[in-house]
Scaffold this motif. Structure first.
Motif, PDB file in Angstrom:
ATOM      1  N   SER A  14       0.820  -1.214   0.000  1.00 25.99           N
ATOM      2  CA  SER A  14       0.000   0.000   0.000  1.00 25.99           C
ATOM      3  C   SER A  14       0.855   1.267   0.000  1.00 25.99           C
ATOM      4  CB  SER A  14      -0.947   0.000   1.202  1.00 25.99           C
ATOM      5  OG  SER A  14      -0.232  -0.058   2.414  1.00 25.99           O
ATOM      6  N   THR A  15       2.019   1.234   0.658  1.00 22.15           N
ATOM      7  CA  THR A  15       2.882   2.418   0.676  1.00 22.15           C
ATOM      8  C   THR A  15       3.393   2.731  -0.729  1.00 22.15           C
ATOM      9  OG1 THR A  15       3.571   1.920   2.931  1.00 22.15           O
ATOM     10  CG2 THR A  15       4.969   3.418   1.669  1.00 22.15           C
ATOM     11  N   SER A  35     -10.848  -2.016  -7.915  1.00 19.92           N
ATOM     12  CA  SER A  35     -11.844  -1.416  -7.028  1.00 19.92           C
ATOM     13  C   SER A  35     -11.553  -1.673  -5.561  1.00 19.92           C
ATOM     14  CB  SER A  35     -13.246  -1.932  -7.387  1.00 19.92           C
ATOM     15  OG  SER A  35     -13.283  -3.342  -7.335  1.00 19.92           O
ATOM     16  N   GLU A  36     -10.912  -2.833  -5.245  1.00 21.89           N
ATOM     17  CA  GLU A  36     -10.721  -3.174  -3.843  1.00 21.89           C
ATOM     18  C   GLU A  36      -9.666  -2.320  -3.145  1.00 21.89           C
ATOM     19  OE1 GLU A  36      -8.714  -6.537  -6.245  1.00 21.89           O
ATOM     20  OE2 GLU A  36     -10.508  -5.289  -6.329  1.00 21.89           O
ATOM     21  N   VAL A  37      -8.849  -1.559  -3.887  1.00 19.33           N
ATOM     22  CA  VAL A  37      -7.825  -0.735  -3.239  1.00 19.33           C
ATOM     23  C   VAL A  37      -8.146   0.756  -3.335  1.00 19.33           C
ATOM     24  CG1 VAL A  37      -6.045  -2.446  -3.685  1.00 19.33           C
ATOM     25  CG2 VAL A  37      -6.339  -0.548  -5.284  1.00 19.33           C
ATOM     26  N   SER A  38      -9.248   1.109  -3.967  1.00 20.61           N
ATOM     27  CA  SER A  38      -9.550   2.533  -4.158  1.00 20.61           C
ATOM     28  C   SER A  38      -9.748   3.254  -2.830  1.00 20.61           C
ATOM     29  CB  SER A  38     -10.794   2.691  -5.035  1.00 20.61           C
ATOM     30  OG  SER A  38     -11.925   2.119  -4.411  1.00 20.61           O
ATOM     31  N   ALA A  39     -10.303   2.542  -1.825  1.00 22.66           N
ATOM     32  CA  ALA A  39     -10.546   3.178  -0.523  1.00 22.66           C
ATOM     33  C   ALA A  39      -9.235   3.631   0.127  1.00 22.66           C
ATOM     34  CB  ALA A  39     -11.293   2.221   0.395  1.00 22.66           C
ATOM     35  N   ILE A  40      -8.170   2.840  -0.063  1.00 18.04           N
ATOM     36  CA  ILE A  40      -6.860   3.196   0.502  1.00 18.04           C
ATOM     37  C   ILE A  40      -6.400   4.541  -0.064  1.00 18.04           C
ATOM     38  CG2 ILE A  40      -4.426   2.521   0.610  1.00 18.04           C
ATOM     39  CD1 ILE A  40      -5.350  -0.394   0.412  1.00 18.04           C
ATOM     40  N   LEU A  41      -6.589   4.720  -1.360  1.00 19.28           N
ATOM     41  CA  LEU A  41      -6.125   5.942  -2.021  1.00 19.28           C
ATOM     42  C   LEU A  41      -7.032   7.120  -1.713  1.00 19.28           C
ATOM     43  CD1 LEU A  41      -5.221   4.200  -5.370  1.00 19.28           C
ATOM     44  CD2 LEU A  41      -3.604   5.072  -3.682  1.00 19.28           C
ATOM     45  N   GLN A  42      -8.330   6.867  -1.641  1.00 22.61           N
ATOM     46  CA  GLN A  42      -9.256   7.956  -1.317  1.00 22.61           C
ATOM     47  C   GLN A  42      -8.996   8.498   0.078  1.00 22.61           C
ATOM     48  OE1 GLN A  42     -13.031   6.118  -2.073  1.00 22.61           O
ATOM     49  NE2 GLN A  42     -12.795   6.215  -4.308  1.00 22.61           N
ATOM     50  N   ALA A  43      -8.569   7.610   1.001  1.00 20.00           N
ATOM     51  CA  ALA A  43      -8.237   8.048   2.364  1.00 20.00           C
ATOM     52  C   ALA A  43      -7.042   8.997   2.354  1.00 20.00           C
ATOM     53  CB  ALA A  43      -7.943   6.844   3.246  1.00 20.00           C
ATOM     54  N   GLU A  44      -6.206   8.898   1.307  1.00 21.44           N
ATOM     55  CA  GLU A  44      -5.046   9.781   1.157  1.00 21.44           C
ATOM     56  C   GLU A  44      -5.358  10.965   0.249  1.00 21.44           C
ATOM     57  OE1 GLU A  44      -2.055   9.407   2.660  1.00 21.44           O
ATOM     58  OE2 GLU A  44      -2.822   7.659   3.749  1.00 21.44           O
ATOM     59  N   ASN A  45      -6.662  11.167  -0.041  1.00 16.78           N
ATOM     60  CA  ASN A  45      -7.108  12.263  -0.916  1.00 16.78           C
ATOM     61  C   ASN A  45      -6.523  12.164  -2.316  1.00 16.78           C
ATOM     62  OD1 ASN A  45      -8.730  13.555   1.076  1.00 16.78           O
ATOM     63  ND2 ASN A  45      -6.856  14.397   1.990  1.00 16.78           N
ATOM     64  N   ILE A  46      -6.355  10.925  -2.785  1.00 14.02           N
ATOM     65  CA  ILE A  46      -5.884  10.698  -4.153  1.00 14.02           C
ATOM     66  C   ILE A  46      -7.082  10.247  -4.987  1.00 14.02           C
ATOM     67  CG2 ILE A  46      -4.311   9.398  -5.616  1.00 14.02           C
ATOM     68  CD1 ILE A  46      -2.558   8.948  -3.149  1.00 14.02           C
ATOM     69  N   ASN A  47      -7.457  11.032  -5.969  1.00 13.07           N
ATOM     70  CA  ASN A  47      -8.611  10.705  -6.801  1.00 13.07           C
ATOM     71  C   ASN A  47      -8.215   9.698  -7.877  1.00 13.07           C
ATOM     72  OD1 ASN A  47     -10.397  12.474  -5.476  1.00 13.07           O
ATOM     73  ND2 ASN A  47      -9.557  14.210  -6.625  1.00 13.07           N
ATOM     74  N   VAL A  48      -8.877   8.552  -7.866  1.00  9.19           N
ATOM     75  CA  VAL A  48      -8.586   7.500  -8.838  1.00  9.19           C
ATOM     76  C   VAL A  48      -9.889   6.977  -9.417  1.00  9.19           C
ATOM     77  CG1 VAL A  48      -6.428   6.793  -7.726  1.00  9.19           C
ATOM     78  CG2 VAL A  48      -8.596   5.751  -7.004  1.00  9.19           C
ATOM     79  N   HIS A  49      -9.761   6.232 -10.510  1.00  7.92           N
ATOM     80  CA  HIS A  49     -10.905   5.581 -11.138  1.00  7.92           C
ATOM     81  C   HIS A  49     -10.894   4.098 -10.770  1.00  7.92           C
ATOM     82  CE1 HIS A  49     -11.462   9.160 -13.668  1.00  7.92           C
ATOM     83  NE2 HIS A  49     -10.139   9.147 -13.829  1.00  7.92           N
ATOM     84  N   GLU A  50     -12.057   3.557 -10.366  1.00  9.89           N
ATOM     85  CA  GLU A  50     -12.152   2.144  -9.996  1.00  9.89           C
ATOM     86  C   GLU A  50     -12.355   1.282 -11.233  1.00  9.89           C
ATOM     87  OE1 GLU A  50     -14.934   1.194  -6.985  1.00  9.89           O
ATOM     88  OE2 GLU A  50     -14.377   2.866  -5.687  1.00  9.89           O
TER      89      GLU A  50
END
Length: 821
Positions: A14-15, A35-50
């Motif tokens: 994850s790091t 899709s299963e890792v998008s929450a990790i990135l959203q918690a870091e305010n990183i906008n990604v597409h699932e």
């Protein structure tokens, strides 16, 4: 080469994942992730597409790689797939990154493939400077990817030759395709008999033991040759069950009732290396503790009623006095289905609280009480198989809890059920699958637990949307008796796939029919009832087609079948039509007798009521509306129960409007002049919603719907296309028929499909076919296919009314939410 724009990233650490995504975004590159890792990135305010369906690799065309993002295909030109170290781990070869890497390396001409951290630095430097990757650079990176994959595949092959990897060994628990299995089913009710019956159809099973079983599971041989034997071990004798499984080489234990699951039977079996189907003790708290369940739902944003958990009687009384709504009172622990009370007044509620908390009516199970808002609506059961990652929903079912007709009298364990329940429309199914079932499994995993088995969500379909009333951690009873007859896939294959965490790879198919069951109960049930009363007449219904009798409270005494419980038998019938299933079940019941026998005579009354209410159908069209005429004719002939209208067109001169007016159907022309697509669609959607339209048909509609319209009528908009999708999608009539003939097809047809954000990409509801003659022309083929379209739309509407489109929604849900192991 073009400048890089979009990157797909799959990184196990994850790091590193966060660092890589940040670096890519700093280079103005859009980032796509599983899709299963998008929450990790959203918690870091990183906008990604699932991205969904990662584990199957990606589609490619013209050396380009496409990802599936919210139902839309997007081209990506970078793939960063850092794989685990080569440690012989089976998880490495199964990883989504490995499958994506293969797809990307094959398409290296248009895709930059990055497989290690050193190449990440090269990528970042190129991206910052807007420099292109040469053909040779792309080829070098692809070669590195292929060599990694080759080394990984070779290492796994060597491991498989020498010894099964430990991960697979633990999951398989010697369940192999070549061995006929020895299975132990725990329980003694109708649910367990239905499971045994379904197992009895499988060629993979040699022996089925049932602990303790009932009269229906007593010694016999099934149609597939499996030997069924009752074992004198109680379902709550955990030590006895584990000992029997070990000493009798049991391959798989299937736990039916909730109590042994909540007591940790699965955990005990697994510590002994015995495969078991069912959730762990921790996961079973979803049913075993209503307080745990409500807190879990609140934590993971799963829709449910407002509630308060209390352990003090005085606090509970004060809360009741403060409530402005009616309440439901639930003892938190297991109470054999009797711990839920629906008081009519506040005084009644206080009496119930005293009985549970002070007088200890349910013992320690009532030490903690949940007081929640009483919801109004139609209650429905949603069950699903799960391996802790993927979810395979079952058809929605509806139980009948009250003992007497018209939902009168005290609550029972269930007096009958049917499936599918048409109140669970495709749109509701989609919402429940995503917002309840998948979210629950994901939430369990986020809390450190992999939930394996059957997840049962009892929901109320409220005007504000579906809300969870309760969770069960096992098959429902009597829901099992209608769900398993609809399952076409081998049940043991499904259960083993769940245990081995590979459910996503197993196609699970359901019969497009209706199953209905009626419970025959002992006199006095649900209060005190006699036992040991002889049962007769079963031989008369044993060979009736599409009818199956499941035993619940029965036993053998002196070679006679006698009653031993409150719910004695449940009679199940399956048919394409609900009314036929009803007739079959009730006809069979008339042949069965035992003293005091009683049963409800109004099973499926909610569905029958809906069958008398016409479905409200609107039509959007721009041309002549020939298919509309077929629908009008079907309504007038009594073949379709529907209220048609309004008919809406973007053209005032469209003949479809005149056709509607000729039949006294409301016709509305809405001008698109000076309006954006979104403005026009909002106006039309508001018009339809004000008319309480249930389903929208597109008939010769010459406009592309906006995403706003699609979302407002999600799983409620149907289009007809003149080919057998997914082939020849996206074209108009003439183009499609020319393409079909050019391809040398010998048959074609039409497809009715739900509309999504793509073009002709929505889930398929109905397809009808016709042959292609040797001298066929595009015009003659158009006439053939057009003659099918009206009937296809009628069939789709009838299937929608009957609830038979649930497999369509289930398949789409699985495709959209499949998880990586």
């Amino acid at each position: 080469m073009a400048t890089l724009h979009r990157a797909f990233v799959s990184v196990p650490d994850s790091t590193h994942l966060i660092d890589i995504c940040k670096a890519l975004q700093s280079c103005n590159i859009d980032v796509y992730v599983p899709s299963e890792v998008s929450a990790i990135l959203q918690a870091e305010n990183i906008n990604v597409h699932e991205v969904s369906n990662v584990e199957n690799g990606f589609e490619s065309a013209d050396n380009r790689l496409f990802v599936n993002c919210a139902g839309t295909k997007r081209f990506v030109d970078i793939v960063v797939a850092l794989l685990p170290e080569l440690d012989g781990s089976w998880s490495a070869v199964q990883s989504a990154a490995a499958n994506v890497l293969r797809s990307a390396a094959v398409n290296f001409v248009a895709t930059v493939v990055v497989v290690d951290k050193a190449d990440c630095d090269l990528l970042f430097n190129k991206a910052r400077e807007r420099l292109e990757f040469s053909f040779e650079e792309r080829k070098t990176l692809a070669i590195k990817a292929f060599r990694y994959l080759s080394t990984l595949d070779n290492q796994i092959a060597v491991d498989l030759e020498s010894a099964l990897p430990s991960e697979l060994k633990a999951r398989a628990a010697h369940l192999t395709e070549n061995n006929r299995l020895r299975i132990l089913v725990v329980g003694n009710g109708g649910r367990e008999h239905a499971i045994v019956w379904k197992f009895g159809l499988s060629p993979r099973i040699a022996n089925i033991f049932v602990a303790p079983g009932n009269g229906g599971t007593a010694n016999h041989v099934t149609v597939s040759g499996a030997h069924v034997t009752n074992v004198a071990i109680a379902a709550d004798d955990l030590g006895g069950i584990v000992s029997f499984a070990k000493s009798n080489d049991i391959d798989l234990v299937v736990v039916g009732p909730e109590a042994p699951l909540c007591d940790g039977l699965v955990d005990l079996l697994e510590t002994q290396g015995i495969a078991a189907f069912g959730p762990s003790k921790f996961a079973a708290q979803l049913e075993g503790s209503k307080a745990f369940s409500k807190d879990f739902m609140a934590k993971h944003n799963i829709p449910t009623a407002a509630y308060l958990t209390v352990t003090d009687y005085e606090t509970a009384v004060k809360y009741i006095d403060s409530c402005e709504h009616q309440v439901v009172i639930k003892a938190s622990g297991l109470c054999a289905g009797k711990g839920v009370v629906l008081p009519a007044t506040k005084e009644e509620a206080k009496i119930c609280l005293k009985s549970i908390m002070v007088d200890q009516e349910f013992g320690s199970a009532g030490a903690t009480v949940v007081i929640e808002e009483r919801l109004e609506g139609e209650e429905t059961s949603f069950l699903a198989f799960t391996d802790g990652y993927s979810v395979v929903p079952m058809p929605p079912a509806q139980d009948h809890k009250r003992v007497f007709d018209n939902d009168q009298g005290p609550n029972t364990g269930g007096m009958g059920a049917y499936a599918p329940a048409p109140c669970a429309t495709p749109a509701i199914l989609d919402e429940v699958f995503h917002s309840v079932l998948q979210k629950t499994v994901d939430g369990m995993r986020a809390d450190g637990v992999v939930y394996v088995g059957v997840l049962y969500a009892g929901l109320m379909l409220t005007p504000r949307g579906p809300k969870v009333l309760e969770f069960n951690c096992r098959f429902g009873d009597p829901e099992t008796e209608v769900l398993l007859p609809l399952l076409e896939t081998d049940l043991v294959d499904v259960m083993i796939a769940c245990i081995q965490r590979r459910l996503r790879s197993l196609p699970v198919h359901w019969r497009k029919a209706t199953a209905l069951t009626v419970v025959a109960a002992s006199g006095g049930y649900p209060a005190a009832y006699p036992k040991g009363i002889e049962i007769t007449g079963l031989e008369e219904v044993s060979n009736v087609a599409d009818v199956q009798v499941f035993h619940a409270g029965t036993t053998l005494k002196d070679n006679k079948l006698v009653t031993s419980g409150g719910r004695v038998l449940t009679v199940t019938a399956v048919s394409q039509e609900l009314t036929t299933a009803l007739d079959l079940a009730y006809s069979a019941l008339k042949s069965i007798q035992f003293e005091g026998m009683h049963y409800r005579k109004d099973i499926a009354h909610h569905a029958l009521r809906r069958m008398t209410e016409p479905i409200r159908v609107a039509v959007l069209g721009s041309t002549r509306g020939t298919d509309l005429q077929a629908i009008i004719d079907a309504v007038q002939a009594g073949r379709l129960l529907a209220k048609i209208g309004p008919i809406v067109s973007n053209r005032e001169d469209a003949f479809i409007l005149e056709r509607a007016r000729n039949h006294s159907i409301e016709a509305v022309a809405v001008s698109a002049k000076g309006k954006t697509r979104e403005q026009f669609d909002t106006e039309v959607a508001t018009l339809l919603q004000n008319k309480d339209v249930e389903v929208v048909l597109l008939i010769g509609y010459m406009r592309i719907l906006s995403s706003q319209f699609v979302n407002r009528f999600w799983y409620r908009t149907l289009n007809v296309h003149p080919s057998l999708l997914p082939e020849f999608g996206g074209g108009m009539d003439g183009q499609v028929h020319e393409a079909v003939l050019k391809a040398g097809k010998t048959y074609t047809g039409c497809t009715v499909h739900f509309v999504d954000q793509g073009v002709d990409t929505g889930p398929i509801a109905v397809q009808l076919t016709c042959d292609i003659a040797a001298d066929e022309t595009p015009d003659s083929l158009k006439n053939k296919v057009q003659a099918l379209e009206g009937e296809a739309l009628i069939s789709a509407l009838r299937a929608y009314q009957a609830g038979h489109l649930y497999p369509v929604v289930i398949d789409r849900f699985r495709a959209d939410t499949a998880k990586n192991l």
